[in-house]
Design a protein around this motif. Sequence first.
Motif, mmCIF file in Angstrom:
data_model
loop_
_atom_site.group_PDB
_atom_site.id
_atom_site.type_symbol
_atom_site.label_atom_id
_atom_site.label_comp_id
_atom_site.label_asym_id
_atom_site.label_seq_id
_atom_site.Cartn_x
_atom_site.Cartn_y
_atom_site.Cartn_z
ATOM 1 N N ARG A 29 0.841 -1.203 0.000
ATOM 2 C CA ARG A 29 0.000 0.000 0.000
ATOM 3 C C ARG A 29 0.878 1.256 0.000
ATOM 4 N NH1 ARG A 29 -3.601 -0.293 4.815
ATOM 5 N NH2 ARG A 29 -4.634 -1.745 3.432
ATOM 6 N N ASP A 30 1.951 1.217 0.798
ATOM 7 C CA ASP A 30 2.853 2.362 0.871
ATOM 8 C C ASP A 30 3.677 2.516 -0.407
ATOM 9 O OD1 ASP A 30 1.907 2.910 3.442
ATOM 10 O OD2 ASP A 30 3.424 1.625 4.366
ATOM 11 N N GLU A 54 1.378 4.151 -2.956
ATOM 12 C CA GLU A 54 1.219 5.580 -2.702
ATOM 13 C C GLU A 54 2.467 6.350 -3.126
ATOM 14 O OE1 GLU A 54 0.795 8.402 1.186
ATOM 15 O OE2 GLU A 54 -0.421 6.573 1.145
ATOM 16 N N HIS A 55 3.623 5.808 -2.816
ATOM 17 C CA HIS A 55 4.887 6.454 -3.156
ATOM 18 C C HIS A 55 5.063 6.592 -4.673
ATOM 19 C CE1 HIS A 55 9.131 7.495 -3.014
ATOM 20 N NE2 HIS A 55 9.403 6.455 -3.786
ATOM 21 N N GLU A 81 -2.739 -0.020 -5.421
ATOM 22 C CA GLU A 81 -2.190 -1.139 -4.660
ATOM 23 C C GLU A 81 -2.312 -2.430 -5.459
ATOM 24 O OE1 GLU A 81 -2.639 -3.318 -0.297
ATOM 25 O OE2 GLU A 81 -3.858 -1.554 -0.745
#
Length: 112
Positions: A34-35, A38-39, A44
């Motif tokens: 998920r991170d 986002e990055h 996702e």
Amino acid sequence: MSQPSSGRGDQWTFLTNHARVLIALAQAPDTRLRDVAEHIGITERAVQLIVADLEAAGYLTRTRVGRRNRYTIDPTVALRHPTEADHPVGDLLATFIHREDTPAANSGRAAS
């Protein structure tokens, strides 16, 4: 010199999302997908599919640690395109990650 077409000129980049995901996981092997999504600026689900591709091709392995995954990259696997096949993926990672943090700097050992 020719100008880029107005419809496409600002939309292309040099790295694919596969490369971006691999670099992100090399930098932070314990990060959540998920991170990573986002990055990078993708979904996702797209990251999950890319990780599955990278795992199937032998670039990384996924190990369950508690409730999370840890991703280990094999820096010795060759790049996929025929014109780059004589370079291991560790060379690409070394370009984007500090030398002491790169899988290639670990003398061919599997990186974390």
